[in-house]
Design a protein around this motif. Sequence first.
Motif, PDB file in Angstrom:
ATOM      1  N   GLY A 113      20.402  34.838  34.544  1.00 38.71           N
ATOM      2  CA  GLY A 113      21.266  35.258  33.302  1.00 38.71           C
ATOM      3  C   GLY A 113      21.461  36.544  33.195  1.00 38.71           C
ATOM      4  N   GLU A 114      21.028  37.704  33.901  1.00 37.30           N
ATOM      5  CA  GLU A 114      21.479  38.836  34.022  1.00 37.30           C
ATOM      6  C   GLU A 114      22.907  39.229  34.800  1.00 37.30           C
ATOM      7  OE1 GLU A 114      19.531  38.629  38.092  1.00 37.30           O
ATOM      8  OE2 GLU A 114      19.229  37.766  35.981  1.00 37.30           O
ATOM      9  N   LEU A 115      23.193  37.986  35.340  1.00 36.38           N
ATOM     10  CA  LEU A 115      24.484  38.105  36.141  1.00 36.38           C
ATOM     11  C   LEU A 115      25.737  38.610  35.309  1.00 36.38           C
ATOM     12  CD1 LEU A 115      25.798  37.510  38.978  1.00 36.38           C
ATOM     13  CD2 LEU A 115      26.237  35.166  38.211  1.00 36.38           C
ATOM     14  N   THR A 116      26.372  39.562  35.633  1.00 41.54           N
ATOM     15  CA  THR A 116      27.645  39.794  34.822  1.00 41.54           C
ATOM     16  C   THR A 116      28.994  39.011  35.579  1.00 41.54           C
ATOM     17  OG1 THR A 116      27.152  41.944  34.394  1.00 41.54           O
ATOM     18  CG2 THR A 116      29.168  41.435  34.265  1.00 41.54           C
ATOM     19  N   PHE A 117      29.752  38.546  34.864  1.00 43.33           N
ATOM     20  CA  PHE A 117      30.828  37.586  35.356  1.00 43.33           C
ATOM     21  C   PHE A 117      32.155  38.543  35.233  1.00 43.33           C
ATOM     22  CE2 PHE A 117      28.106  34.079  34.414  1.00 43.33           C
ATOM     23  CZ  PHE A 117      28.032  33.334  35.487  1.00 43.33           C
ATOM     24  N   LEU A 118      32.870  38.820  36.251  1.00 40.94           N
ATOM     25  CA  LEU A 118      34.016  39.809  36.214  1.00 40.94           C
ATOM     26  C   LEU A 118      35.300  38.851  36.034  1.00 40.94           C
ATOM     27  CD1 LEU A 118      32.461  42.640  38.337  1.00 40.94           C
ATOM     28  CD2 LEU A 118      32.838  42.440  35.966  1.00 40.94           C
ATOM     29  N   LEU A 119      36.208  38.861  35.196  1.00 39.84           N
ATOM     30  CA  LEU A 119      37.594  38.467  35.457  1.00 39.84           C
ATOM     31  C   LEU A 119      38.371  39.409  35.944  1.00 39.84           C
ATOM     32  CD1 LEU A 119      38.883  35.555  34.725  1.00 39.84           C
ATOM     33  CD2 LEU A 119      39.460  36.702  32.307  1.00 39.84           C
ATOM     34  N   GLU A 120      39.207  39.035  37.021  1.00 42.18           N
ATOM     35  CA  GLU A 120      40.378  39.816  37.738  1.00 42.18           C
ATOM     36  C   GLU A 120      41.518  39.632  37.474  1.00 42.18           C
ATOM     37  OE1 GLU A 120      41.323  41.480  42.289  1.00 42.18           O
ATOM     38  OE2 GLU A 120      39.352  40.862  41.446  1.00 42.18           O
ATOM     39  N   PRO A 121      42.496  40.499  36.648  1.00 45.18           N
ATOM     40  CA  PRO A 121      43.565  40.196  36.360  1.00 45.18           C
ATOM     41  C   PRO A 121      44.516  40.486  37.307  1.00 45.18           C
ATOM     42  CG  PRO A 121      42.615  41.907  34.893  1.00 45.18           C
ATOM     43  CD  PRO A 121      41.982  41.816  35.879  1.00 45.18           C
ATOM     44  N   LYS A 122      45.769  39.526  37.321  1.00 45.76           N
ATOM     45  CA  LYS A 122      46.828  39.813  38.094  1.00 45.76           C
ATOM     46  C   LYS A 122      48.038  38.970  37.707  1.00 45.76           C
ATOM     47  CE  LYS A 122      48.285  39.368  43.143  1.00 45.76           C
ATOM     48  NZ  LYS A 122      48.076  39.028  44.613  1.00 45.76           N
ATOM     49  N   PRO A 123      49.203  39.755  37.628  1.00 47.21           N
ATOM     50  CA  PRO A 123      50.468  39.014  37.032  1.00 47.21           C
ATOM     51  C   PRO A 123      50.907  37.858  37.873  1.00 47.21           C
ATOM     52  CG  PRO A 123      51.202  40.991  37.756  1.00 47.21           C
ATOM     53  CD  PRO A 123      49.601  41.012  38.018  1.00 47.21           C
ATOM     54  N   LYS A 124      51.121  38.023  38.883  1.00 42.37           N
ATOM     55  CA  LYS A 124      51.792  37.288  39.848  1.00 42.37           C
ATOM     56  C   LYS A 124      51.334  37.128  41.210  1.00 42.37           C
ATOM     57  CE  LYS A 124      55.364  40.898  40.493  1.00 42.37           C
ATOM     58  NZ  LYS A 124      56.686  41.220  40.358  1.00 42.37           N
ATOM     59  N   GLU A 125      51.586  36.261  42.073  1.00 40.10           N
ATOM     60  CA  GLU A 125      51.315  36.287  43.477  1.00 40.10           C
ATOM     61  C   GLU A 125      49.590  35.696  43.524  1.00 40.10           C
ATOM     62  OE1 GLU A 125      53.422  39.715  46.159  1.00 40.10           O
ATOM     63  OE2 GLU A 125      51.385  40.048  45.684  1.00 40.10           O
ATOM     64  N   PRO A 126      49.711  34.468  43.917  1.00 43.92           N
ATOM     65  CA  PRO A 126      50.579  33.607  44.658  1.00 43.92           C
ATOM     66  C   PRO A 126      51.318  32.784  43.715  1.00 43.92           C
ATOM     67  CG  PRO A 126      48.671  32.691  44.843  1.00 43.92           C
ATOM     68  CD  PRO A 126      48.209  33.941  44.192  1.00 43.92           C
ATOM     69  N   MET A 127      50.863  32.599  42.332  1.00 41.43           N
ATOM     70  CA  MET A 127      51.725  31.910  41.391  1.00 41.43           C
ATOM     71  C   MET A 127      52.857  32.712  40.803  1.00 41.43           C
ATOM     72  SD  MET A 127      50.167  28.933  41.697  1.00 41.43           S
ATOM     73  CE  MET A 127      50.697  27.770  40.549  1.00 41.43           C
ATOM     74  N   LYS A 128      53.784  32.066  40.075  1.00 40.37           N
ATOM     75  CA  LYS A 128      54.759  32.866  39.527  1.00 40.37           C
ATOM     76  C   LYS A 128      54.362  33.432  38.272  1.00 40.37           C
ATOM     77  CE  LYS A 128      59.013  31.101  39.263  1.00 40.37           C
ATOM     78  NZ  LYS A 128      59.847  30.060  38.590  1.00 40.37           N
ATOM     79  N   HIS A 129      53.561  32.531  37.473  1.00 44.75           N
ATOM     80  CA  HIS A 129      52.940  33.014  36.049  1.00 44.75           C
ATOM     81  C   HIS A 129      51.444  32.685  36.271  1.00 44.75           C
ATOM     82  CE1 HIS A 129      57.086  33.205  34.333  1.00 44.75           C
ATOM     83  NE2 HIS A 129      57.271  31.894  35.017  1.00 44.75           N
ATOM     84  N   GLN A 130      50.796  33.739  36.335  1.00 45.77           N
ATOM     85  CA  GLN A 130      49.401  33.856  36.348  1.00 45.77           C
ATOM     86  C   GLN A 130      48.865  33.799  34.904  1.00 45.77           C
ATOM     87  OE1 GLN A 130      48.780  34.995  41.050  1.00 45.77           O
ATOM     88  NE2 GLN A 130      47.044  35.309  39.716  1.00 45.77           N
ATOM     89  N   TYR A 131      47.733  33.185  34.471  1.00 51.98           N
ATOM     90  CA  TYR A 131      47.221  33.245  33.306  1.00 51.98           C
ATOM     91  C   TYR A 131      46.601  34.609  32.951  1.00 51.98           C
ATOM     92  CZ  TYR A 131      48.197  28.370  33.200  1.00 51.98           C
ATOM     93  OH  TYR A 131      48.689  26.944  33.035  1.00 51.98           O
ATOM     94  N   ASP A 132      46.047  35.324  33.943  1.00 55.01           N
ATOM     95  CA  ASP A 132      45.228  36.485  33.654  1.00 55.01           C
ATOM     96  C   ASP A 132      46.248  37.569  33.999  1.00 55.01           C
ATOM     97  OD1 ASP A 132      42.878  35.127  32.779  1.00 55.01           O
ATOM     98  OD2 ASP A 132      42.475  34.756  34.972  1.00 55.01           O
ATOM     99  N   PHE A 133      47.067  37.877  33.181  1.00 55.52           N
ATOM    100  CA  PHE A 133      48.349  38.729  33.425  1.00 55.52           C
ATOM    101  C   PHE A 133      47.742  40.054  33.956  1.00 55.52           C
ATOM    102  CE2 PHE A 133      51.992  41.545  32.802  1.00 55.52           C
ATOM    103  CZ  PHE A 133      52.801  40.867  33.323  1.00 55.52           C
TER     104      PHE A 133
END
Length: 436
Positions: free
Chosen positions: A224-244
Amino acid sequence: MTYFPHIEKIKYEGKESTNPFAFRHYNPEEEVLGKPMKDHMRFAIAYWHSFVNEGNDPFGKGVNQRTWLTEDPMETAKNRVEAAFEFFEKLGVEYFCFHDMDVAPFGNSLAEFFANLDEIVDLIEQKMQETGIKLLWNTADRHTNPIYVNGAASSNNADVYAVSAAQVKKGIDISKRLGGKNFVFWGGREGYETLLNTDMPFEEENIARLYKMAIDYSNEIGHGELTFLLEPKPKEPMKHQYDFDAATSMAFLQKYGLTDRFKLNLEANHATLAGHTFEHEMAVARSYNALGSLDANQGDMLLGWDTDEFPTDLYTVTLAMYEVLENGGLEPGGINFDAKVRRTSFEMDDLFLAHIAGMDTFARGLKAAARLKEERFFDQIKEERYASYQEGIGLEIINDQTDLKKLSEYALNHNDVENKSSHIEYVKAKLNDYIY
């Protein structure tokens, strides 16, 4: 077997050194603002770019000379473990990062992949125990496999979603086993190419469901001490990525109630693709108390894709390290070199030369940022710029002691509004003095 026989342990020799295999600025034990330089940065090596990348591009085959390669995928994977830890030790870094498919071949089925992973993780664990080198973060590669053509957790196919979830579960198991403190979600295929056939809310809700399952599972297994990290990127490989970008990612995390366990893993080149500076993305994350970890690289302003060059732009790195200092550090995150040598730098030794360049650049950036903090360069500029809020009507505004009627009355009785010049060119010139 020794994979880098001509390379000794890289040492700090000072800025006058002409030895290309020595640090000129990065002195790991040197104290900056009361803390060893190595603890400010917590450098990590990216397994994928350093040990898996073949030096190919869309127009040509791989050119990298890598002595760990064989015809047998599992033998190659085992060789990579040996080569990687030799590299980590000789470079003097304390952390590394990997995707599951970096370290083990997939084979013919998910079950075979997991068995391959278990065998290779045995070797990784052994090398970690022998060397004291630690796992900064790991992640599940949910973009390379052709089944992820329409996404992973965002896929329209529930069977694909299940495979994606299985990889995440396995990754969390591996994280616990190796003592990982962070687990990254990079949604490489979590996006869409057209709204003509996409139910965006449905796909985002499914992504959030997977993240919540990951939190629940980590708690269930005592991680439970694990930190989850979300990494944003606007494009590549998808045209519209959700985590812009950082702001879009934080809106997502807030919407689905994930901010307690999630922070952001920010990459410099991804900021470029989003039309932002690296320091902007970091400042946004800090404003949400969500600056978790960094992927160190840089893009090429003349090229419109993710070039992942090693960071040598001292201006950008200084401003990034200033944000790190303002954040009070990155722990349990760090600075991972998510960077690859240029295709023309194909020799084995180039891996050392490239990382030395990046580490020296960050060391210089740290020292410049420390000077900026010690002399309160930015603080003084901002204090002067916002001085009107320290008294009178400004103080009433920030203390919530006024309203629209009072402000309107004030404005009607004050016709002598005067703005002050920012002198921004002078400010930038002075900033250069701190950096260079």
